[in-house]
Enzyme design. Structure first.
Site, PDB file in Angstrom:
ATOM      1  N   GLU A 277      -9.421   1.192   5.397  1.00 13.38           N
ATOM      2  CA  GLU A 277      -8.145   0.484   5.354  1.00 13.38           C
ATOM      3  C   GLU A 277      -7.051   1.413   4.845  1.00 13.38           C
ATOM      4  OE1 GLU A 277      -6.622  -3.830   3.846  1.00 13.38           O
ATOM      5  OE2 GLU A 277      -7.429  -2.521   2.288  1.00 13.38           O
TER       6      GLU A 277
ATOM      7  N   ASN B 211      -7.955 -10.208  -1.190  1.00 12.90           N
ATOM      8  CA  ASN B 211      -7.109  -9.394  -0.316  1.00 12.90           C
ATOM      9  C   ASN B 211      -7.268  -9.805   1.141  1.00 12.90           C
ATOM     10  OD1 ASN B 211      -6.484  -7.989  -2.636  1.00 12.90           O
ATOM     11  ND2 ASN B 211      -6.786  -5.973  -1.696  1.00 12.90           N
TER      12      ASN B 211
ATOM     13  N   SER C  45       0.858  -1.179   0.000  1.00 14.39           N
ATOM     14  CA  SER C  45       0.000   0.000   0.000  1.00 14.39           C
ATOM     15  C   SER C  45       0.898   1.235   0.000  1.00 14.39           C
ATOM     16  CB  SER C  45      -0.901   0.018   1.238  1.00 14.39           C
ATOM     17  OG  SER C  45      -0.124   0.209   2.411  1.00 14.39           O
TER      18      SER C  45
ATOM     19  N   GLY D   6     -12.663  -8.844   2.529  1.00 17.11           N
ATOM     20  CA  GLY D   6     -13.308 -10.117   2.860  1.00 17.11           C
ATOM     21  C   GLY D   6     -13.719 -10.225   4.307  1.00 17.11           C
TER      22      GLY D   6
ATOM     23  N   HIS E 134     -13.886  -3.459   4.158  1.00 17.74           N
ATOM     24  CA  HIS E 134     -12.632  -3.539   4.902  1.00 17.74           C
ATOM     25  C   HIS E 134     -12.929  -3.426   6.390  1.00 17.74           C
ATOM     26  CE1 HIS E 134     -10.682  -1.720   1.091  1.00 17.74           C
ATOM     27  NE2 HIS E 134     -10.370  -2.998   1.147  1.00 17.74           N
ATOM     28  N   GLY E 135     -12.035  -3.967   7.204  1.00 22.10           N
ATOM     29  CA  GLY E 135     -12.155  -3.776   8.647  1.00 22.10           C
ATOM     30  C   GLY E 135     -12.475  -5.062   9.379  1.00 22.10           C
TER      31      GLY E 135
ATOM     32  N   ASP F 115      -1.636  -1.821  -3.768  1.00 20.34           N
ATOM     33  CA  ASP F 115      -3.043  -1.752  -3.375  1.00 20.34           C
ATOM     34  C   ASP F 115      -3.643  -0.402  -3.738  1.00 20.34           C
ATOM     35  OD1 ASP F 115      -5.323  -2.865  -2.328  1.00 20.34           O
ATOM     36  OD2 ASP F 115      -4.676  -2.807  -0.240  1.00 20.34           O
ATOM     37  N   HIS F 116      -4.836  -0.133  -3.250  1.00 25.72           N
ATOM     38  CA  HIS F 116      -5.655   1.037  -3.582  1.00 25.72           C
ATOM     39  C   HIS F 116      -4.845   2.298  -3.878  1.00 25.72           C
ATOM     40  CE1 HIS F 116      -9.561  -0.749  -2.338  1.00 25.72           C
ATOM     41  NE2 HIS F 116      -8.787  -1.456  -1.534  1.00 25.72           N
TER      42      HIS F 116
ATOM     43  N   HIS G  78     -11.895  -7.730  -2.731  1.00 23.30           N
ATOM     44  CA  HIS G  78     -11.401  -6.840  -1.683  1.00 23.30           C
ATOM     45  C   HIS G  78     -12.335  -6.910  -0.490  1.00 23.30           C
ATOM     46  CE1 HIS G  78      -8.300  -4.125  -3.689  1.00 23.30           C
ATOM     47  NE2 HIS G  78      -8.633  -5.001  -4.605  1.00 23.30           N
TER      48      HIS G  78
ATOM     49  N   ASP H  49      -5.731  -8.478   4.986  1.00 26.38           N
ATOM     50  CA  ASP H  49      -4.914  -7.517   5.728  1.00 26.38           C
ATOM     51  C   ASP H  49      -5.273  -7.530   7.207  1.00 26.38           C
ATOM     52  OD1 ASP H  49      -3.172  -5.483   6.395  1.00 26.38           O
ATOM     53  OD2 ASP H  49      -4.413  -3.871   5.620  1.00 26.38           O
ATOM     54  N   THR H  50      -6.521  -7.263   7.517  1.00 32.02           N
ATOM     55  CA  THR H  50      -6.948  -7.152   8.910  1.00 32.02           C
ATOM     56  C   THR H  50      -6.577  -8.400   9.713  1.00 32.02           C
ATOM     57  OG1 THR H  50      -8.792  -5.737   8.233  1.00 32.02           O
ATOM     58  CG2 THR H  50      -8.922  -6.739  10.416  1.00 32.02           C
TER      59      THR H  50
ATOM     60  N   GLU I 106     -11.054  -0.828  -9.955  1.00 29.22           N
ATOM     61  CA  GLU I 106     -12.183  -1.028  -9.043  1.00 29.22           C
ATOM     62  C   GLU I 106     -13.436  -0.375  -9.593  1.00 29.22           C
ATOM     63  OE1 GLU I 106     -13.529  -0.580  -4.369  1.00 29.22           O
ATOM     64  OE2 GLU I 106     -11.458  -0.946  -4.956  1.00 29.22           O
TER      65      GLU I 106
END
Length: 498
Positions: free
Chosen positions: A319, A425, A199, A405, A364-365, A246-247, A403, A427-428, A311
């Site tokens: 995120e 993806n 990122s 999940g 996200h989160g 990423d984004h 993205h 991350d969290t 996207e």
């Protein structure tokens, strides 16, 4: 349209040091002069053993604060740790492959943002499986896919293989050598590919939070440094690795411009890009503008065999600086007509390769299962819509990525994969897993981590082997790798190599 910014920085010297000594890595005559200056003026340079990006950056941050030089020092064991404890170290090849495994003297200085260099000729490539005439590295994958960083035609073939065989590749956000290595260690354990994802904020962290980030200089330099690390050590894990970013919102495009310039330089030298793919997240813009900018970048990417991820719709939640927690819920669901429009426009670019991050309720989160209204049927409907338009017999013409999940059930994930998702993806959950490994290590060895000397074994007993940062970092790596093995199982990505 042009979005890049170019910062030209004249590298000045230091009033109290010889003119040969400049900010950055010091070698040769400049090193002679610096050491002689230390001798003549009665000071000594701190020489600090490091074990990864964070300890390297701490050295340079300290040098900037105290106003002097620093010696960043690699030990043989430190070099091995930077490459990863799970990497093959036969005949010390980790150290042989690590071009930075030597003691260096460095000063902290502003880094110039990279500007796009001249473009280079493209190599013809189509988004279809290659003719397997060369020896295969993996029994279950196309012959083009080898251990190490995968780009261009090999990436096309890998993603198509995922689509054809019903698995998705974990795409993992990283923040340094430890999290990068945990990704590759996990891939070696579950027997599949991995996507290492940078990122903008992660790139900045790799360069160091104290580094000058004017015009995204630190975000660019950190992402490039991390990518070069992967290129150096990925083959030691024996798995295919995709290097992704990423984004990237519209305002952040200068970051991508800097990374593209690095890939153009790498392509001119090696015939392959530095990065495998980049994501442009222009979903906040109107559809036509979103795809117009993506198409402009697709034309640049295609010349150096980089894949574009774009996207449509909005991924909810927050995120790494992208906050969509209050977005209208209707924008969380992409329509098939939008996917088809994008497919048509981007397909007009010669040598185009792309994937689509369509929104189907993903966020996200951190969310408990059942609190997210995921609708992967949107992916199936979009595939059917495009397939009917193309009328070429391909029932999954679009390669989708997943993205956000968080909170998704395994059943929804697997149904999304059936709809053409080839990457998800993560991350969290991996952030928590890394921390949980560190937390568990501290809890287990708490009484040995309260001071440098003194523990339950005696007041004069040293604790160095417990507080060596490699110990807690390794615990984090192992925990993160274990979580990724679990994720790979959910994504049907286990034992897909051989």
């Amino acid at each position: 349209m042009t979005y890049h910014r170019v910062t030209s920085i004249m590298v000045a010297g230091f009033a109290k040091l010889p003119a040969t000594v400049k900010p950055g890595v010091v070698t040769g005559k400049a090193l002679d002069d610096l050491l002689q200056n230390a001798s003549d003026n009665g000071y000594a340079i701190p020489g600090v053993n490091i074990v990864g990006t964070s300890s390297i950056n701490a050295c340079m941050e300290a040098a900037a604060k105290y106003g002097g030089p620093i010696m960043v020092t690699f030990s043989k064991g430190g070099g091995q740790f930077i490459a990863g404890k799970a990497a093959d170290n036969t005949d010390d090849q980790i150290l042989g492959n690590m071009k930075l495994s030597l003691a260096t003297l460095a000063f902290v200085a502003p880094a110039a943002a990279f500007a796009p260099s001249a473009t280079f000729g493209a190599r013809p490539s189509a988004l279809k499986m290659s003719t397997e005439t060369e020896e295969k590295a993996f029994a279950k994958l196309p012959a083009t896919v080898k251990p190490g960083v995968v780009t261009g035609k090999a990436l096309d073939d890998l993603l198509q293989n995922a689509s054809d065989n019903g698995y998705a590749i974990p795409g993992v956000n990283i923040v340094g050598t430890s999290s990068i290595n945990a990704c590759m260690e996990a891939a070696a354990k579950y027997g599949g590919p991995i996507m290492v994802t940078f990122s903008k904020g992660g790139g900045q962290f790799i360069a160091g939070k104290a580094a000058d980030n004017t015009d995204d200089a630190a975000s660019i330099a950190g992402s490039i440094a991390g990518a070069k690390h992967v290129h150096e050590v990925a083959k030691l894990y024996g798995v295919p690795v995709v290097l992704h970013t990423d984004h990237c919102q519209k305002a952040w495009l200068p970051w991508i411009d800097g990374l593209l310039a690095a890939s153009e330089e790498h392509y001119a030298q090696t015939g392959t890009p530095l990065f495998s793919s980049h994501m442009l997240d222009l979903s906040e813009e109107p559809l036509e503008e979103n795809i117009a900018i993506c198409k402009e970048y697709m034309e640049k990417f295609a010349k150096v065999d980089i894949l574009l991820e774009f996207e449509l719709g909005v991924t909810g939640g927050e995120e790494d600086g992208v906050d969509n927690t209050d977005v209208d819920s209707s924008r969380l669901y992409t329509q098939p007509e939008e996917v088809w429009y994008s497919y048509q426009e981007l397909s007009q670019v010669e040598n185009a390769r792309f994937t689509c991050a369509a929104s189907f309720g993903n966020v996200h989160g951190v969310y408990a299962p059942g609190n997210v209204d995921l609708q992967p049927v949107i992916l199936h409907n979009s595939q059917k819509f495009i397939s009917e338009k193309l009328d070429d017999g391909n029932d999954k013409p679009m390669l989708f990525v997943f993205h956000g999940g968080s909170g998704s059930s395994v059943d929804d994930i697997k149904y999304a994969i059936e709809g053409g998702v080839v990457k998800m993806n993560i991350d969290t959950d991996t952030q928590w897993a890394f921390w949980d490994g560190v937390r568990a290590y501290e809890a287990e060895h708490h009484d040995y981590l309260q001071g440098q000397i003194g523990n339950p074994d005696g007041d004069d007993k040293p604790n160095k082997k417990y507080y060596d940062p490699r110990m807690s970092l390794r615990a984090g790596e192992e925990s993160m790798a274990a979580r990724l093995v679990q994720a790979a199982e959910d994504l049907n990505c286990v034992n897909v190599l051989n």
